[in-house]
Enzyme design. Structure first.
Site, PDB file in Angstrom:
ATOM      1  N   GLY A 243       4.475   7.564   2.232  1.00 13.54           N
ATOM      2  CA  GLY A 243       5.272   6.544   2.913  1.00 13.54           C
ATOM      3  C   GLY A 243       6.117   7.180   3.996  1.00 13.54           C
ATOM      4  CB  SER A 244       8.917   5.824   5.946  1.00 14.72           C
ATOM      5  OG  SER A 244       9.711   5.423   4.843  1.00 14.72           O
ATOM      6  N   GLY A 248      10.755   8.980   1.663  1.00 18.35           N
ATOM      7  CA  GLY A 248      10.213  10.184   1.004  1.00 18.35           C
ATOM      8  C   GLY A 248      11.276  11.238   0.760  1.00 18.35           C
ATOM      9  CD  GLU A 265      -0.081  14.005   1.895  1.00 14.32           C
ATOM     10  OE1 GLU A 265       0.028  13.988   3.146  1.00 14.32           O
ATOM     11  OE2 GLU A 265      -0.746  14.839   1.280  1.00 14.32           O
ATOM     12  CB  CYS A 299       0.117   8.926   8.371  1.00 13.27           C
ATOM     13  SG  CYS A 299      -1.435   9.416   7.627  1.00 13.27           S
TER      14      CYS A 299
HETATM   15  P1  NAD Z   1       7.537   2.904   3.123  1.00 13.55           P
HETATM   16  O1  NAD Z   1       8.260   4.208   3.030  1.00 13.55           O
HETATM   17  O2  NAD Z   1       8.288   1.729   3.594  1.00 13.55           O
HETATM   18  O3  NAD Z   1       6.941   2.498   1.676  1.00 13.55           O
HETATM   19  C1  NAD Z   1       6.076   3.351   0.961  1.00 13.55           C
HETATM   20  C2  NAD Z   1       6.137   3.006  -0.516  1.00 13.55           C
HETATM   21  O4  NAD Z   1       7.413   3.368  -1.048  1.00 13.55           O
HETATM   22  C3  NAD Z   1       5.958   1.525  -0.835  1.00 13.55           C
HETATM   23  O5  NAD Z   1       5.158   1.407  -1.993  1.00 13.55           O
HETATM   24  C4  NAD Z   1       7.398   1.080  -1.123  1.00 13.55           C
HETATM   25  O6  NAD Z   1       7.482  -0.043  -1.972  1.00 13.55           O
HETATM   26  C5  NAD Z   1       7.957   2.304  -1.817  1.00 13.55           C
HETATM   27  N1  NAD Z   1       9.422   2.460  -1.792  1.00 13.55           N
HETATM   28  C6  NAD Z   1      10.312   1.951  -0.912  1.00 13.55           C
HETATM   29  N2  NAD Z   1      11.558   2.389  -1.201  1.00 13.55           N
HETATM   30  C7  NAD Z   1      11.451   3.191  -2.278  1.00 13.55           C
HETATM   31  C8  NAD Z   1      12.374   3.964  -3.039  1.00 13.55           C
HETATM   32  N3  NAD Z   1      13.668   4.000  -2.732  1.00 13.55           N
HETATM   33  N4  NAD Z   1      11.919   4.680  -4.088  1.00 13.55           N
HETATM   34  C9  NAD Z   1      10.592   4.701  -4.392  1.00 13.55           C
HETATM   35  N5  NAD Z   1       9.670   3.987  -3.708  1.00 13.55           N
HETATM   36  C10 NAD Z   1      10.086   3.250  -2.651  1.00 13.55           C
HETATM   37  O7  NAD Z   1       6.237   3.167   4.032  1.00 13.55           O
HETATM   38  P2  NAD Z   1       5.182   2.117   4.604  1.00 13.55           P
HETATM   39  O8  NAD Z   1       5.815   1.309   5.688  1.00 13.55           O
HETATM   40  O9  NAD Z   1       4.483   1.420   3.494  1.00 13.55           O
HETATM   41  O10 NAD Z   1       4.098   3.112   5.259  1.00 13.55           O
HETATM   42  C11 NAD Z   1       4.189   3.648   6.554  1.00 13.55           C
HETATM   43  C12 NAD Z   1       4.680   5.077   6.510  1.00 13.55           C
HETATM   44  O11 NAD Z   1       3.854   5.873   5.651  1.00 13.55           O
HETATM   45  C13 NAD Z   1       4.601   5.759   7.866  1.00 13.55           C
HETATM   46  O12 NAD Z   1       5.751   6.530   8.058  1.00 13.55           O
HETATM   47  C14 NAD Z   1       3.360   6.638   7.745  1.00 13.55           C
HETATM   48  O13 NAD Z   1       3.342   7.736   8.620  1.00 13.55           O
HETATM   49  C15 NAD Z   1       3.446   7.056   6.309  1.00 13.55           C
HETATM   50  N6  NAD Z   1       2.147   7.483   5.791  1.00 13.55           N
HETATM   51  C16 NAD Z   1       1.931   8.817   5.603  1.00 13.55           C
HETATM   52  C17 NAD Z   1       0.700   9.265   5.149  1.00 13.55           C
HETATM   53  C18 NAD Z   1       0.440  10.724   4.967  1.00 13.55           C
HETATM   54  O14 NAD Z   1      -0.563  11.047   4.352  1.00 13.55           O
HETATM   55  N7  NAD Z   1       1.270  11.620   5.457  1.00 13.55           N
HETATM   56  C19 NAD Z   1      -0.317   8.343   4.873  1.00 13.55           C
HETATM   57  C20 NAD Z   1      -0.061   6.983   5.062  1.00 13.55           C
HETATM   58  C21 NAD Z   1       1.183   6.570   5.529  1.00 13.55           C
END
Ligand code: NAD
Length: 511
Positions: A243-244, A248, A265, A299
């Protein structure tokens, strides 16, 4: 509800209904909030999923931990056989599952099917791994002693995934973790809950057929609250988070507080460096997919282009032309003609608008795009911005939309320096025809990213290598190579068969 429309009959092929249960711990049972899954192509509700309550999560974690004992005792090749069957079950549902990804996430069908194929590829990889998981024997300095490295499963692990790869990211983690002997609780993105339910039903069918507890692959649909509960749970020996960067970082700190293991990631800010000797035809074709493909929601999407001054004008104008060529192919991601689908949410459209407006305020010039497309759904134009400084805060941050900043460079060294000057370190690509430049780029003073490409886009990785990035991208690695090590614990074992105690370093102690 779109599920009632015969056009979307594939939803029923996947066992989905108007109201679905989003929690699986061997049984399907949910008591949390009802989530409406929205199609980004038209803003309409596809179907509903009831998410997890705190006690539903608790039941999942307990069941996954319980299921671990019998799963860990199964020989790794037998676990591999289960993963092989999951791969086959996915092959059977390739089209409908791809269609669902397209409908719920918004990427075009070939990319959505490709994402399911990626999970299948990881199943193949994991099957081989299940018969080749290594353990090393080292020479001991003591006679009659043996020094062995033994790998064991971790236990139950948590998998938290992002919206943009709702199948593949789970697959990368799950297939490898399963052959390593771990069970898992999956917390998918709350905006792609139907994909999570459909994938779990496919995995469940294989587990059931083989008389294996369903909680080997538990599912807990929910939002931030369920994510946080999982992250703080000491039963989750590893938390694999995609995620973001902002979220993260919090996850990493929380998991570290309890000395758990994490695999992060996170966000990228990927660059293509175009050297003066680049093949411009190759570059333009690669950059179109890298910048505009998936509506900028990978990503690994290219967000910055550092172009040698000799090619700068030509590249910007050819790129603008090729962007113009795809605008008529922005549309419903399920339509065969579409090359680019919508952004995933209305909030993502707002973020796109804000970034474009800020770019203009800061002196940037919109060479192409910059506008929201007037139609139902969340469609925007792929956008090229010039005139911003390489180190401006906007250029250094990730906006999850199809916006690329083009910046002129005097030479390759400057391009490498700019590539490396951001916090993120996921993917990068150099276009050159010169072997010396290639070695510089992949060497110690070259790109500092986890993915370092030459003459291909920054996106579109294969599963054989380890996938992940450095710095604020989190440092985790998934998929191939030795990424499996994160899912296991290592014991260094010394066995004495000599009949006498002999200390290492020949230390004499007592008689
Ligand atoms: P996000 O961070 O908003 O959410 C990711 C996940 O985290 C979701 O399941 C969300 O419900 C959960 N979440 C939110 N707050 C949380 C917390 N406090 N504790 C635990 N879990 C929590 O990201 P998104 O908008 O779904 O995805 C886009 C982001 O993901 C972009 O920054 C992208 O670059 C990144 N991404 C990275 C990779 C990689 O392999 N490096 C792959 C795909 C996406």
């Amino acid at each position: 509800y779109l599920i009632d429309d015969p056009k979307y009959a594939f939803l029923k092929d996947l066992g989905l209904e108007k109201k679905n249960i989003g929690v699986f711990n061997g049984k399907w049972n949910a008591n949390g909030q009802v989530i409406q899954s929205i199609s980004p192509a038209n803003g309409k509700v596809i179907a509903e999923v009831q998410g997890a309550s705190a006690s539903d999560y608790e039941a999942c974690a307990a069941a996954a931990q319980d299921a671990w004992h019998s799963w860990a005792d199964l020989p790794a090749p037998s676990r591999g056989e289960i993963v092989r069957q999951i791969g086959d079950a996915l092959r059977e549902k390739l089209q409908p599952l791809g269609q669902l990804v397209s409908l719920e996430m918004g990427k075009i069908l070939p990319e959505a099917v490709g994402e399911v194929v990626e999970y299948i590829h990881v199943c193949d990889l994991a099957l081989g791994l299940s018969r080749s998981l290594p353990g090393t024997v080292f020479p001991s300095e003591r006679p009659g002693h043996m020094l062995i490295e033994k790998w064991n499963p971790l236990g139950a692990i948590g998998i938290i995934t992002a919206f943009n790869f709702p199948v593949a990211v789970f697959g990368w983690n799950s297939a490898i973790a399963m052959v390593c002997g771990d069970t898992s609780v999956w917390k998918p993105s709350e905006t792609t809950p139907l994909v999570a339910v459909a994938v779990t039903k496919i995995v469940e069918s294989v587990l059931k057929k083989n008389d294996i507890p369903g909680a080997v692959a538990a599912l807990c649909v929910g939002g931030k609250d369920i994510g946080q509960q999982l992250v703080q749970d000491p039963r989750m020996k590893l938390v694999s988070f995609t995620g973001s960067t902002a979220v993260g970082q919090q996850v990493g700190v929380e998991v570290q507080k309890r000395f758990g293991r994490h695999l992060l990631e996170l966000g990228g800010n990927n660059a293509i460096v175009v050297n003066e000797d680049a093949n411009v035809d190759l570059l333009v074709s690669a950059a179109l997919f890298a910048c505009a493909g998936t509506a900028g929601q990978r990503c690994t999407t290219t967000r910055r282009m550092f172009i040698h001054k000799k090619l700068y004008k030509e590249v910007v104008s050819r790129l603008a032309k090729s962007f113009a060529g795809v605008v008529s192919k922005i549309g419903d991601p399920l339509e065969a003609n579409s090359l680019i689908g919508p952004l995933h949410t209305a909030a993502a459209v707002e973020a796109y608008k804000k970034t474009v407006a800020e770019a203009v305020e800061q002196g940037g010039k919109i060479e192409f795009g910059g506008k929201v497309i007037e139609r139902e759904g969340y469609f925007v134009e792929p956008t090229i911005v010039t005139g911003l400084a390489h180190d401006s805060p906007l250029v250094k941050s990730e906006c999850f939309a199809p916006i690329v900043y083009c910046i002129e460079i005097p030479d390759l060294d400057t391009g490498i320096k700019y590539n490396n000057e951001v916090d993120q370190g996921l993917s990068s690509s150099l276009f050159t025809e010169n072997l010396g430049n290639v070695f510089k780029w992949i060497g110690p003073h070259g790109s500092d990213c986890g993915i370092v490409n030459v003459n291909i886009p920054t996106n579109g990785a294969e599963v054989g290598g380890a996938f992940g990035g450095e710095k604020a991208t989190g440092g985790g690695r998934e998929c191939g190579s030795d990424a499996w090590k994160t899912y296991m614990r290592r014991s260094t074992v010394t066995i004495n068969c000599s009949g006498a105690i002999k200390l290492a370093q020949n230390i004499q102690f007592g008689d």
